[in-house]
Design a protein around this motif. Structure first.
Motif, PDB file in Angstrom:
ATOM      1  N   PHE A  97       2.363  11.514  -0.172  1.00 52.49           N
ATOM      2  CA  PHE A  97       2.283  10.429  -0.697  1.00 52.49           C
ATOM      3  C   PHE A  97       1.681  10.471  -2.268  1.00 52.49           C
ATOM      4  CE2 PHE A  97      -0.947   7.019  -1.911  1.00 52.49           C
ATOM      5  CZ  PHE A  97      -0.289   5.952  -1.955  1.00 52.49           C
ATOM      6  N   VAL A 133       3.195   9.253  -5.865  1.00 50.77           N
ATOM      7  CA  VAL A 133       2.684   8.356  -6.810  1.00 50.77           C
ATOM      8  C   VAL A 133       2.591   9.149  -8.331  1.00 50.77           C
ATOM      9  CG1 VAL A 133       0.148   7.702  -7.509  1.00 50.77           C
ATOM     10  CG2 VAL A 133       0.863   7.688  -5.158  1.00 50.77           C
ATOM     11  N   LEU A 146       8.134   5.325  -4.122  1.00 49.41           N
ATOM     12  CA  LEU A 146       7.542   4.498  -3.106  1.00 49.41           C
ATOM     13  C   LEU A 146       8.164   3.497  -2.330  1.00 49.41           C
ATOM     14  CD1 LEU A 146       3.875   4.571  -4.680  1.00 49.41           C
ATOM     15  CD2 LEU A 146       4.670   5.873  -2.961  1.00 49.41           C
ATOM     16  N   GLU A 160       8.980  -0.355  -0.626  1.00 48.39           N
ATOM     17  CA  GLU A 160       8.548  -1.591  -0.961  1.00 48.39           C
ATOM     18  C   GLU A 160       7.412  -1.946  -0.105  1.00 48.39           C
ATOM     19  OE1 GLU A 160      10.298  -5.859  -1.587  1.00 48.39           O
ATOM     20  OE2 GLU A 160      11.596  -4.430  -1.050  1.00 48.39           O
ATOM     21  N   GLY A 161       6.242  -2.435  -0.365  1.00 49.06           N
ATOM     22  CA  GLY A 161       5.227  -3.046   0.310  1.00 49.06           C
ATOM     23  C   GLY A 161       4.406  -1.901   0.390  1.00 49.06           C
ATOM     24  N   TRP A 162       4.250  -0.452   0.005  1.00 49.30           N
ATOM     25  CA  TRP A 162       3.508   0.607   0.189  1.00 49.30           C
ATOM     26  C   TRP A 162       2.017   0.241  -0.144  1.00 49.30           C
ATOM     27  CZ3 TRP A 162       0.218   2.549  -3.277  1.00 49.30           C
ATOM     28  CH2 TRP A 162       0.391   2.043  -4.630  1.00 49.30           C
ATOM     29  N   GLU A 163       1.831  -0.603  -0.684  1.00 50.97           N
ATOM     30  CA  GLU A 163       0.382  -0.883  -1.030  1.00 50.97           C
ATOM     31  C   GLU A 163      -0.326  -1.688  -0.074  1.00 50.97           C
ATOM     32  OE1 GLU A 163       2.539  -4.476  -2.990  1.00 50.97           O
ATOM     33  OE2 GLU A 163       2.729  -2.211  -2.503  1.00 50.97           O
ATOM     34  N   MET A 164       0.455  -2.362   0.754  1.00 55.31           N
ATOM     35  CA  MET A 164      -0.004  -3.298   2.023  1.00 55.31           C
ATOM     36  C   MET A 164       0.248  -2.795   3.137  1.00 55.31           C
ATOM     37  SD  MET A 164      -1.591  -5.632   0.124  1.00 55.31           S
ATOM     38  CE  MET A 164      -1.876  -6.846   1.472  1.00 55.31           C
ATOM     39  N   ASN A 165       1.166  -1.601   3.503  1.00 46.91           N
ATOM     40  CA  ASN A 165       1.206  -1.174   4.827  1.00 46.91           C
ATOM     41  C   ASN A 165       1.131   0.360   4.819  1.00 46.91           C
ATOM     42  OD1 ASN A 165       2.493  -3.635   5.877  1.00 46.91           O
ATOM     43  ND2 ASN A 165       4.169  -3.215   4.156  1.00 46.91           N
TER      44      ASN A 165
END
Length: 230
Positions: free
Chosen positions: A38, A42, A172, A174-179
């Motif tokens: 991860f 980033v 990353l 899509e939606g990595w910041e929420m899931n």
């Protein structure tokens, strides 16, 4: 100077063209890989956005890549070399003629090059230019040498107007910041598309007269250096 550009994410199709991230550090003779973590992803996002910002804020992509090559120690000396691709002529389109402000019959020349730092290919560029707006010496150099276009026309003090900026890979999901992202095998190697970023730009003289349109595709080679250790 006002810059007009749009950013498009198009990673889906680009994932068909994948390769491991290997570095060609000619000074040390090493080929390190990036682990698929991860944090590494980033870092890849940050590096791509940094390169994109550098390209958007400077008029010469060649000089920008030369600085990138130097800072990331891709080769020593950090010098950009253009290698012309002599096959595969691409005719200029009516839209490009309008953007260049030329008549339907005015001569337009086409030049395709790969830009290398050492042995690492950093970008491939398609260039349509108006020879009548360059000096005779510039046209001679473009016809007979592999000197990068930006260096040949540097004395024109040209300005670069970005027409579009397209991200071809988003490291990353899509939606990595929420899931939550599932853990990965610590021994796995990060793979990236061979094409990461594409710019379409118009080069103009100081008085605003356009003389070149270029489409630049930046490769996985821009990340071909040792990943920072934690």
């Amino acid at each position: 100077m006002l810059r007009i550009y749009k950013v498009v994410s198009a990673c889906g199709a680009a994932l068909l063209w994948c390769l491991p991230v290997y570095a060609d550090n000619s000074a040390a003779g090493r080929t390190p890989t990036w682990p698929d973590t991860f944090v590494t992803r980033v870092e890849a996002v940050a590096l791509l956005q940094t390169l994109n910002g550098n390209l958007l804020s400077h008029d010469s992509a060649t000089l920008t890549l030369e600085r990138w090559c130097d800072v990331h120690r891709l080769a020593s000396p950090a010098r950009i070399v253009a290698v012309r691709v002599l096959n595969g002529e691409k005719p200029v389109s009516p839209e490009q003629r309008r953007e260049l402000g030329v008549t339907p019959t005015e001569p337009i020349r086409y030049r395709r090059v790969r830009l290398l730092c050492g042995t690492v290919v950093l970008s491939e560029a398609d260039n349509w230019y108006v020879p009548g707006r360059l000096t005779a010496e510039m046209n001679k150099l473009l016809d007979s040498t592999d000197v990068p276009f930006g260096k040949v026309v540097q004395e024109l003090h040209f300005r670069r107007h970005t027409l579009s900026s397209t991200l071809l890979w988003v490291p990353l999901p899509e939606g990595w910041e929420m899931n939550p992202i599932p853990p990965r095998d610590p021994s796995s190697v990060l793979t990236i598309p061979s094409e990461l970023l594409q710019h379409r730009a118009l080069l103009t003289l100081p008085d605003g007269t356009p003389f070149s349109e270029v489409v630049e595709t930046y490769t996985g080679g821009v990340l071909a250096f040792r990943v920072p250790a934690p």
